[in-house]
Scaffold this active site. Structure first.
Site, short mmCIF file in Angstrom:
data_model
loop_
_atom_site.label_atom_id
_atom_site.label_comp_id
_atom_site.label_asym_id
_atom_site.label_seq_id
_atom_site.Cartn_x
_atom_site.Cartn_y
_atom_site.Cartn_z
N SER A 93 42.97 48.54 42.25
CA SER A 93 43.14 47.64 41.12
C SER A 93 44.42 47.99 40.34
O SER A 93 45.50 47.87 40.89
CB SER A 93 41.87 47.70 40.26
OG SER A 93 41.85 46.67 39.32
N ASP A 137 36.58 37.95 44.81
CA ASP A 137 37.08 38.78 43.71
C ASP A 137 37.37 37.86 42.52
O ASP A 137 38.21 36.97 42.60
CB ASP A 137 38.36 39.49 44.18
CG ASP A 137 38.85 40.53 43.20
OD1 ASP A 137 38.58 40.38 41.99
OD2 ASP A 137 39.49 41.49 43.63
N HIS A 186 35.34 42.54 43.16
CA HIS A 186 36.44 43.45 42.81
C HIS A 186 36.09 44.91 43.06
O HIS A 186 36.97 45.75 43.21
CB HIS A 186 36.82 43.22 41.34
CG HIS A 186 38.17 43.77 40.99
ND1 HIS A 186 39.35 43.26 41.51
CD2 HIS A 186 38.54 44.80 40.18
CE1 HIS A 186 40.38 43.94 41.02
NE2 HIS A 186 39.91 44.88 40.22
C1 MLT Z 1 42.43 45.76 36.06
O1 MLT Z 1 41.39 45.50 35.47
O2 MLT Z 1 42.82 46.90 36.22
C2 MLT Z 1 43.23 44.61 36.55
O3 MLT Z 1 42.50 43.75 37.19
C3 MLT Z 1 44.43 45.02 37.30
C4 MLT Z 1 45.49 45.36 36.32
O4 MLT Z 1 45.35 45.01 35.16
O5 MLT Z 1 46.49 45.97 36.74
#
Ligand code: MLT
Length: 214
Positions: free
Chosen positions: A112, A162, A193
């Site tokens: 992520s 996702d 996710h």
């Molecule tokens: C997260 O929640 O980390 C996002 O989906 C990805 C990001 O903000 O880089």
């Protein structure tokens, strides 16, 4: 249990690899709200015997560590992204010297937000990270001119349901990497996710092939 240290610009953990091993080092990059210990339990399953270098993102969002600021979900603060990408690149170089890691044996494993900062480093410093497994990556920024990613190998582990990363977003990142010459494999999973066993198995098998070809 490995202790965290706070030097080289990042709180981090380093776990040496098996003696007499192939010198591979996993650069673990956690997601939002994780830290330097979050992905360490995966290391033994995805790359047995590899060393581990695991920094904690320096940004706090409501108390949750991240590798760069965002303005909203999926909307990244590009000035901060540039700063933090450069800081992480300096950390990788300094840690390689301190822990005697060969840069060409480093493989980034990002989830992520960690996957997003990994691809940001790869797109700005293609000389630094030559391999990566990116779980649920997004496009961190669109490069003005295509970098040279020839010889770079990456596995993208993406999920069809996702809610944060759309299939077209994954497709855009694949295109950016492929246009730059990278060898990209995309593993599609049916879930969301969160990381699953399926991701870990696909990563383990891909990394094992990558290691065998070193
Ligand atoms: C997260 O929640 O980390 C996002 O989906 C990805 C990001 O903000 O880089």
């Amino acid at each position: 249990m490995t202790r965290s240290t706070n030097d080289l610009g990042f709180i981090h953990q380093f776990v040496p690899g098996a003696e007499g091993g192939d010198g591979v080092c996993l650069l673990l990059l956690h997601g939002t709200g994780g830290d330097e210990s979050s992905l360490i339990p995966l290391a033994g399953s995805i790359a047995p015997g590899a060393a581990v270098l695991s920094p904690r993102g320096r940004i706090l969002e409501n108390g949750m560590p991240r590798f760069f600021r965002r303005l909203a979900e999926g909307v990244f603060d590009q000035d901060d992204l540039r700063l933090q990408t450069a800081a992480l690149a300096r950390f990788i170089e300094a840690a390689s010297r301190k822990y005697a890691i060969k840069p060409e044996r480093i493989i980034a494993i990002g989830y992520s937000n960690g996957a997003n900062v990994a691809s940001s480093v790869m797109l700005t410093r293609p000389d630094l990270l030559r391999a990566a497994v990116l779980f649920r990556p997004m496009v961190p920024f669109v490069p003005q001119s295509s970098p040279d990613l020839n010889g770079v190998k990456a596995l993208f582990s993406a999920a069809r349901r996702d809610p944060i990363v759309s299939q077209s977003e994954t497709g855009r990142l694949v295109e950016i990497f492929q246009t730059a010459g990278a060898d990209v494999t995309v593993h599609w999973y049916r879930g969301g996710h969160e990381l699953t066993e399926d991701d870990i198995e696909a990563a383990a098998s891909w990394i094992s092939d990558w290691r065998a070809a070193l």
